[in-house]
Design a protein around this motif. Structure first.
Motif, PDB file in Angstrom:
ATOM      1  N   ALA A 152      99.702  51.578  21.194  1.00 53.87           N
ATOM      2  CA  ALA A 152      98.768  52.309  20.594  1.00 53.87           C
ATOM      3  C   ALA A 152      98.046  52.960  21.377  1.00 53.87           C
ATOM      4  O   ALA A 152      97.720  54.146  21.252  1.00 53.87           O
ATOM      5  CB  ALA A 152      97.915  51.022  19.188  1.00 53.87           C
ATOM      6  N   LEU A 181      95.455  56.019  20.954  1.00 49.93           N
ATOM      7  CA  LEU A 181      94.302  55.694  20.117  1.00 49.93           C
ATOM      8  C   LEU A 181      93.699  55.255  21.093  1.00 49.93           C
ATOM      9  O   LEU A 181      94.051  54.481  21.998  1.00 49.93           O
ATOM     10  CB  LEU A 181      95.202  54.284  19.410  1.00 49.93           C
ATOM     11  CG  LEU A 181      94.372  54.330  18.428  1.00 49.93           C
ATOM     12  CD1 LEU A 181      93.838  54.752  17.246  1.00 49.93           C
ATOM     13  CD2 LEU A 181      94.770  52.690  17.388  1.00 49.93           C
ATOM     14  N   THR A 231      88.404  52.489  18.564  1.00 48.04           N
ATOM     15  CA  THR A 231      89.325  52.563  17.112  1.00 48.04           C
ATOM     16  C   THR A 231      90.170  51.709  17.201  1.00 48.04           C
ATOM     17  O   THR A 231      90.709  50.428  16.102  1.00 48.04           O
ATOM     18  CB  THR A 231      89.963  53.911  17.570  1.00 48.04           C
ATOM     19  OG1 THR A 231      89.169  54.746  17.354  1.00 48.04           O
ATOM     20  CG2 THR A 231      90.226  54.345  15.973  1.00 48.04           C
ATOM     21  N   ALA A 232      91.026  51.100  18.223  1.00 45.78           N
ATOM     22  CA  ALA A 232      91.634  49.883  18.090  1.00 45.78           C
ATOM     23  C   ALA A 232      90.917  48.684  17.878  1.00 45.78           C
ATOM     24  O   ALA A 232      91.929  48.275  17.327  1.00 45.78           O
ATOM     25  CB  ALA A 232      92.786  49.937  19.313  1.00 45.78           C
ATOM     26  N   LEU A 278      85.157  56.996  17.370  1.00 47.99           N
ATOM     27  CA  LEU A 278      86.474  57.783  16.067  1.00 47.99           C
ATOM     28  C   LEU A 278      86.369  58.840  16.297  1.00 47.99           C
ATOM     29  O   LEU A 278      85.374  59.992  16.019  1.00 47.99           O
ATOM     30  CB  LEU A 278      86.485  57.230  15.174  1.00 47.99           C
ATOM     31  CG  LEU A 278      86.604  55.894  14.577  1.00 47.99           C
ATOM     32  CD1 LEU A 278      85.766  55.410  13.321  1.00 47.99           C
ATOM     33  CD2 LEU A 278      88.313  55.054  14.749  1.00 47.99           C
ATOM     34  N   GLU A 291      92.635  61.848  17.108  1.00 47.42           N
ATOM     35  CA  GLU A 291      92.344  60.180  18.412  1.00 47.42           C
ATOM     36  C   GLU A 291      93.830  60.215  17.876  1.00 47.42           C
ATOM     37  O   GLU A 291      94.565  59.022  18.334  1.00 47.42           O
ATOM     38  CB  GLU A 291      91.124  59.975  18.310  1.00 47.42           C
ATOM     39  CG  GLU A 291      91.552  58.524  18.906  1.00 47.42           C
ATOM     40  CD  GLU A 291      90.656  57.594  18.909  1.00 47.42           C
ATOM     41  OE1 GLU A 291      89.952  56.519  18.732  1.00 47.42           O
ATOM     42  OE2 GLU A 291      89.290  58.188  19.417  1.00 47.42           O
ATOM     43  N   ALA A 292      93.564  59.643  15.968  1.00 46.06           N
ATOM     44  CA  ALA A 292      94.666  58.545  15.484  1.00 46.06           C
ATOM     45  C   ALA A 292      96.462  59.283  15.038  1.00 46.06           C
ATOM     46  O   ALA A 292      95.829  60.305  14.836  1.00 46.06           O
ATOM     47  CB  ALA A 292      93.470  58.341  14.727  1.00 46.06           C
ATOM     48  N   SER A 293      97.128  58.920  15.021  1.00 46.10           N
ATOM     49  CA  SER A 293      98.374  58.984  15.030  1.00 46.10           C
ATOM     50  C   SER A 293      99.020  58.113  13.802  1.00 46.10           C
ATOM     51  O   SER A 293      98.591  57.142  13.764  1.00 46.10           O
ATOM     52  CB  SER A 293      98.797  59.676  15.866  1.00 46.10           C
ATOM     53  OG  SER A 293      99.881  58.960  16.854  1.00 46.10           O
ATOM     54  N   SER A 346     100.327  55.621  16.286  1.00 42.86           N
ATOM     55  CA  SER A 346      99.498  54.338  17.071  1.00 42.86           C
ATOM     56  C   SER A 346      98.413  54.108  16.228  1.00 42.86           C
ATOM     57  O   SER A 346      98.319  52.544  16.136  1.00 42.86           O
ATOM     58  CB  SER A 346      98.526  55.442  17.694  1.00 42.86           C
ATOM     59  OG  SER A 346      97.772  56.427  17.091  1.00 42.86           O
ATOM     60  N   LEU A 347      98.919  54.388  14.832  1.00 47.43           N
ATOM     61  CA  LEU A 347      97.509  53.742  14.044  1.00 47.43           C
ATOM     62  C   LEU A 347      99.345  52.435  13.398  1.00 47.43           C
ATOM     63  O   LEU A 347      98.165  51.069  13.409  1.00 47.43           O
ATOM     64  CB  LEU A 347      97.186  54.269  12.563  1.00 47.43           C
ATOM     65  CG  LEU A 347      96.428  55.216  12.843  1.00 47.43           C
ATOM     66  CD1 LEU A 347      96.490  56.083  11.281  1.00 47.43           C
ATOM     67  CD2 LEU A 347      95.201  54.392  13.032  1.00 47.43           C
ATOM     68  N   ALA A 352      98.477  49.633  15.831  1.00 50.82           N
ATOM     69  CA  ALA A 352      97.312  49.090  15.305  1.00 50.82           C
ATOM     70  C   ALA A 352      97.594  48.089  14.662  1.00 50.82           C
ATOM     71  O   ALA A 352      96.877  47.169  14.786  1.00 50.82           O
ATOM     72  CB  ALA A 352      96.500  49.718  15.991  1.00 50.82           C
TER      73      ALA A 352
END
Length: 280
Positions: free
Chosen positions: A79, A84, A88-89, A136, A140-142, A145-146, A149
């Protein structure tokens, strides 16, 4: 022992920041598992440590190794590699105590989670969110990657519960050796599929050395002992302290902001852990 575990475990995200630009995740982790196996094998031989009794116990340890090393670390590092943020992780993985408490409450596998412990879990989650919420960022997130995680979250939760239920007390050194060998079997084929080569810079070598000596030999051994000696809910609640501790380390090492909101979140998190872990 819990305080030392939290401090060591918190450095994992710092190590990822140093190491990930120079290596793909599963190649790094395969080297880490292999070197850790060598270190534990030498330790076991030197100390004459006892091996777990029975093939079934070894199989249970292998399952926990795949979940708590291969799945958890592979998910987190993948991630972070995909962009990420560490905050967030850590926020996603920090939901582990809630999942653990929900499972324990639903199955009755331990003492049912009390109202005080539920309050502590929710308080810890609020403090956790307050600490990492400022990290956050938009874009940043996709989805990939989510997904990694969430896989890490499910793996560490399942591994903790599985070990507490199925693994009998045994020597932590031989137990870790079996777990790491199982994680290596899973991660090595994935490493062979990664196109990026290892770039052995000073930062990568330092990250590898810390990962093997401190995180695996130290942190993983402490986690095994904590699960063996404590209730699953109590052990999981310690994970709430990892993101705040990581924030403090990032402030000291990289100069990241540590404002009043973060300090307030740390206070809420500590209060939540106290509510969950103190004796009845």
């Amino acid at each position: 022992m819990p305080a030392v575990f939290v401090l060591i475990w918190s450095t994992g995200f710092v190590v990822a920041r140093f190491g990930m630009p120079h290596a793909p995740p599963f190649s790094f982790l395969s080297w880490r598992y292999a070197l850790s196996c060598v270190a534990f094998a030498m330790w076991v031989r030197w100390a004459g440590a006892a091996w777990p009794q029975g093939r079934q116990q070894m199989l249970h340890l292998a399952v926990t190794g795949v979940l708590m090393h291969g799945g958890y670390l592979g998910g987190v590092w993948s991630a972070v590699k995909l962009g990420l943020g560490a905050g967030t992780a850590s926020l996603i993985v920090g939901l582990q105590p809630v999942l653990t408490a929900l499972w324990v409450s639903a199955t009755g596998s331990e003492h049912r989670v009390s109202a005080r412990q539920w309050a502590g879990l929710l308080l810890g989650l609020a403090g956790l969110a307050l600490v990492v919420w400022h990290r956050l960022g938009l874009g940043e997130a996709s989805l990939p990657s989510l997904t990694w995680a969430v896989l890490a979250l499910l793996s560490i939760t399942a591994g903790t519960l599985y070990q507490k239920r199925h693994v009998q007390p045994c020597d932590v050194r031989t137990a870790n050796l079996i777990q790491l060998a199982a994680a290596l079997v899973v991660s090595l084929p994935l490493a062979l599929l990664e196109p990026q080569a290892m770039d052995w810079t000073g930062e990568l070598i330092g990250a590898m050395a810390w990962s093997v000596l401190a995180l695996t030999l130290g942190g993983s051994s402490l986690l095994y002992l904590l699960i063996q000696r404590g209730a699953a809910t109590q052990v999981a609640s310690l994970m709430y302290l990892v993101p705040p501790c990581t924030a403090v380390l990032a402030w000291g090492l990289f100069g990241e902001a540590l404002g009043l909101r973060v300090l307030a979140g740390i206070g809420l998190t500590v209060a939540g852990v106290v509510l969950v872990t103190r004796s009845r």
